[in-house]
Write a protein that holds these residues in place. Sequence first.
Motif, short mmCIF file in Angstrom:
data_model
loop_
_atom_site.label_atom_id
_atom_site.label_comp_id
_atom_site.label_asym_id
_atom_site.label_seq_id
_atom_site.Cartn_x
_atom_site.Cartn_y
_atom_site.Cartn_z
N VAL A 1 0.84 -1.20 0.00
CA VAL A 1 0.00 0.00 0.00
C VAL A 1 0.87 1.25 0.00
O VAL A 1 0.71 2.16 -0.84
N ALA A 2 1.81 1.31 0.92
CA ALA A 2 2.68 2.48 1.00
C ALA A 2 3.54 2.60 -0.25
O ALA A 2 3.77 3.71 -0.77
N ALA A 3 4.01 1.46 -0.78
CA ALA A 3 4.86 1.49 -1.97
C ALA A 3 4.10 2.00 -3.18
O ALA A 3 4.65 2.76 -4.00
N TYR A 4 2.82 1.59 -3.31
CA TYR A 4 2.02 2.06 -4.43
C TYR A 4 1.82 3.57 -4.35
O TYR A 4 1.91 4.28 -5.37
N VAL A 5 1.55 4.08 -3.17
CA VAL A 5 1.35 5.53 -3.01
C VAL A 5 2.63 6.28 -3.34
O VAL A 5 2.59 7.36 -3.96
N ARG A 6 3.79 5.73 -2.97
CA ARG A 6 5.05 6.40 -3.29
C ARG A 6 5.29 6.42 -4.80
O ARG A 6 5.80 7.41 -5.35
N ILE A 7 4.94 5.34 -5.51
CA ILE A 7 5.05 5.35 -6.97
C ILE A 7 4.15 6.43 -7.55
O ILE A 7 4.55 7.18 -8.46
N ALA A 8 2.92 6.52 -7.05
CA ALA A 8 1.98 7.54 -7.53
C ALA A 8 2.53 8.94 -7.30
O ALA A 8 2.41 9.81 -8.17
N ALA A 9 3.14 9.16 -6.14
CA ALA A 9 3.67 10.49 -5.84
C ALA A 9 4.78 10.86 -6.81
O ALA A 9 4.83 12.00 -7.32
N ALA A 10 5.67 9.92 -7.12
CA ALA A 10 6.75 10.21 -8.06
C ALA A 10 6.19 10.47 -9.46
O ALA A 10 6.64 11.40 -10.16
N ALA A 11 5.22 9.67 -9.87
CA ALA A 11 4.63 9.83 -11.20
C ALA A 11 3.88 11.16 -11.30
O ALA A 11 3.98 11.87 -12.31
N HIS A 12 3.15 11.49 -10.26
CA HIS A 12 2.36 12.73 -10.28
C HIS A 12 3.26 13.94 -10.33
O HIS A 12 2.98 14.94 -11.03
N ALA A 13 4.37 13.89 -9.60
CA ALA A 13 5.30 15.02 -9.60
C ALA A 13 5.89 15.22 -11.00
O ALA A 13 6.12 16.35 -11.43
N ARG A 14 6.11 14.12 -11.71
CA ARG A 14 6.69 14.24 -13.06
C ARG A 14 5.66 14.71 -14.08
O ARG A 14 5.96 15.51 -14.96
N LEU A 15 4.41 14.25 -13.96
CA LEU A 15 3.40 14.57 -14.96
C LEU A 15 2.73 15.92 -14.70
O LEU A 15 2.25 16.56 -15.64
N GLY A 16 2.60 16.31 -13.47
CA GLY A 16 2.02 17.60 -13.14
C GLY A 16 0.56 17.76 -13.47
O GLY A 16 0.09 18.87 -13.70
N GLY A 17 -0.17 16.65 -13.52
CA GLY A 17 -1.62 16.73 -13.76
C GLY A 17 -2.03 16.68 -15.22
O GLY A 17 -3.23 16.66 -15.52
N ASN A 18 -1.07 16.68 -16.13
CA ASN A 18 -1.39 16.61 -17.56
C ASN A 18 -0.36 15.74 -18.25
O ASN A 18 0.78 16.16 -18.42
N PRO A 19 -0.73 14.51 -18.62
CA PRO A 19 -2.05 13.89 -18.53
C PRO A 19 -2.44 13.57 -17.10
O PRO A 19 -1.60 13.60 -16.19
N ALA A 20 -3.71 13.23 -16.94
CA ALA A 20 -4.20 12.85 -15.62
C ALA A 20 -3.56 11.52 -15.22
O ALA A 20 -3.42 10.60 -16.02
N LEU A 21 -3.18 11.42 -13.95
CA LEU A 21 -2.69 10.16 -13.40
C LEU A 21 -3.85 9.50 -12.66
O LEU A 21 -4.43 10.08 -11.74
N LEU A 22 -4.17 8.27 -13.08
CA LEU A 22 -5.29 7.54 -12.49
C LEU A 22 -4.76 6.45 -11.58
O LEU A 22 -3.99 5.58 -12.00
N GLY A 23 -5.18 6.48 -10.33
CA GLY A 23 -4.79 5.46 -9.38
C GLY A 23 -5.90 4.47 -9.14
O GLY A 23 -7.02 4.63 -9.62
#
Length: 594
Positions: free
Chosen positions: A208-230
Motif C-alpha cells: 500500500v505504502a509502496a504504491y502511493v510512493r510510486i503515484a507520488a513520483a509519477a504525479h510530480a513528473r506529470l504535473g496533472g497533464n495527462p491525468a494520473l489515475l490510481g
Amino acid sequence: MALIKNTRFRQSLLVTAGIVAAPALAATVIITTGKATSSASATPGAAPVTLASSAGGVAPAAATSSAAKAAAPAVGASLLLGAQTHFSQGWPAGVGDLAAQAQAPLLRDSLPWAAGETAKGRYTLDSAAAQNLMAACQAGRRLILTEIPANPLYDNGLWVSSEQGRTAFAAYLGALKDKFGNCLAAIELGNEINGSRAMVFAAGIDSVAAYVRIAAAAHARLGGNPALLGGSTNMIGTGFLRPLFAAGLLAQVDGLAVHPYRNRAEGVDVELAQLTAAMDGAGQRVPVWATEFGLATSDQATAAGELVKQATMLAAGGVGQASWYALIDQGGFPTMGLFAGTAIKDQGRAFRFLQANVLPKGRPLRLDLGDPLLFAYRLGSDTTVIWGAPRGLVLGSGTRAYGPTGQALATPMIGDQPIVLVGTGYTLGASAVVADTLLGWGTPAWRYFVRNRAGSDTALDWLDDTWTGYFGNKFSKPLRINATSAAPAGDAAAPLRAVWRYTAPAAQALDLRGCFAKAPAGDGVDLTVLRNGKALWQGVLTSGLQPGPVPVDLAKGDRLDIVAGPNQAFGSDAFFYRVVLFRRSQSAAVACPN
C-alpha cells in the motif's frame, strides 16, 4: 486487461451489488414528475392507456403522463465513451478504422515500460503499437495508457520500490507525455491491482505504502497533464481502496480508475456512491474513470441494452469517462467486442447510437415517475432513457421511441431492455409487477437477513469488499446477497441461510415466479418460500430451477421470505437468481440474469 479476465469476470457476476436504500448514499438527482401509482398498489393491467383525461381533467390513476411535468435539468458534462484496444498486443493498424466507424473518441491501450526502456535512460517509442496509437491521435482520438511499474532493469523486475526505480518509472511516463502531448488524456497506474497477480513487490515491502510512493513520483513528473489515475480495480473495489486512501493516495492522483463489470446495470449507482463516501471519509474527492466495462455474452441484444443502461447509470453517477471492453472480439474474449472481425455487432450499434444521439445531451438525471421499479434518466430537455417493470407506453404527439441500437419503435413497451424517448409527451401504463429482487434491490420493498440453525434472523449490513460491496456481515462469511447473485454458508449441522423478506403493505393476491441457476458442483442449495414461517414452496437447486407461479395470499403486514441454505455440505453454493411478485394471474416467466 488481465489475462484471466474470463475467470474473474465470472466471479464478478457472483458478487454484483445493488442499490442501498440510504439517503446518504444517493448517487443520482431525483426529478419529481407527475406520480404514477406505485407497482404495489396500482390497478391491474399492463396494457397501454390512452392520453384521455378523466372528467376532472386528471390523468387516469393507473397511468403517468410525463409531458411538461419535469423541470428541464441543466445540461452537465457529457460522458466520454471510449473503447479498449490492444495495439500493444499486436492488433493491426486497420482496427483504427473500426474505432472511427464506432465513433469512439478515446482509446485505452498500453505501451509497456519494459518494452519502451530496454537500456537505462534510453526510450524506444517507435514500435508498431506506438505508431498505431499515434495514428489514432492524428485522427483526432485521445488515449489512456495503462502502465505497470515493473521493468527488468530495476528492482529485479518486480514492482519498483526503490527511489531509483520510482524515478525511472516516472521518467518513462514523462517520455510518453513528451511523445503524445495533449493526445494523452490519462495514464492508469497499474491494471486491476486488486487481483492476486498484481502489485508484485519484493518480500517485506508494504504494498500500500509502496504504491502511493510510486503515484507520488509519477504525479510530480506529470504535473496533472495527462491525468494520473490510481486504484485501477477490477469491479469497484471500495474495500480494497480504503487502505490506499488512508495512506494518502488521493493527494497523489488526478482520478480513480475502476472497472465496474457486472451482468446487469442495476446497483452500479450505490457502488459509486459508496466509493464517493469512502473518498469523503479520507478527506478528498477525485474524479472517477470507468476505464473498463463490458459484458461477456453471445446475446447481442442483451449486450446492447446493458451498454446503454450501464453507460447511462455511470454518467448519472458522475463518471466522466468510460471505456467499453473491447473494440473487437478476441480469442480469449470472443463475445465482448463491438465488432466481430470487421462486422459491427448490436453493441457496436448501441455504442454509436449513444455517441451520436444521447450522450451529447449532457449528464443524465434520474426522474421520479412514482414507481421505484422504473429507471428513467433525463438528458437535456427532451431525451429520456427508460426501463423497468413491464408496462405499456403510449407516445404523445412529437415523441419518438428508439431501441438500444437506435432502431425506431412503433409500439414500444417498457421492460428490461432500455428505450430512448425523444420528446416529453408519453403515458405509462400500469404494471403487473409488485416487487422484483433485481429492480427493487435494496429499496424498502426488500430486507435481507442471515438465519441460523435455530431460526433466528439477523439483519445484514452493507459491506465493502476487495471486489464489490454486498449485503452480509463479518460473522457469516462467505454468505452474501448481491443484486443478481448470492451464496449461503455453513452446512447441515450449522447452516447460515440467506433471507430476502417482503412485507405486504396491504392485502395482496400474488403469484411468485423466479429463476435460480448455479454451476453443477457441490450438493446444491436448499430453497424455500415461506409466508409467516409456513412453507409455500421448496426445492433444491443443483443447476437450474424456475419456481412458479406459486400463489401467495398476503394480509397487510404478512411476511414473505425467500430462504437459501447450504443443503448438506459446505461449498460451491454461489448462485444467480431473480424473483418477481406479480398480481394474481398476470405472471410471466422470469429469466436468470446470468
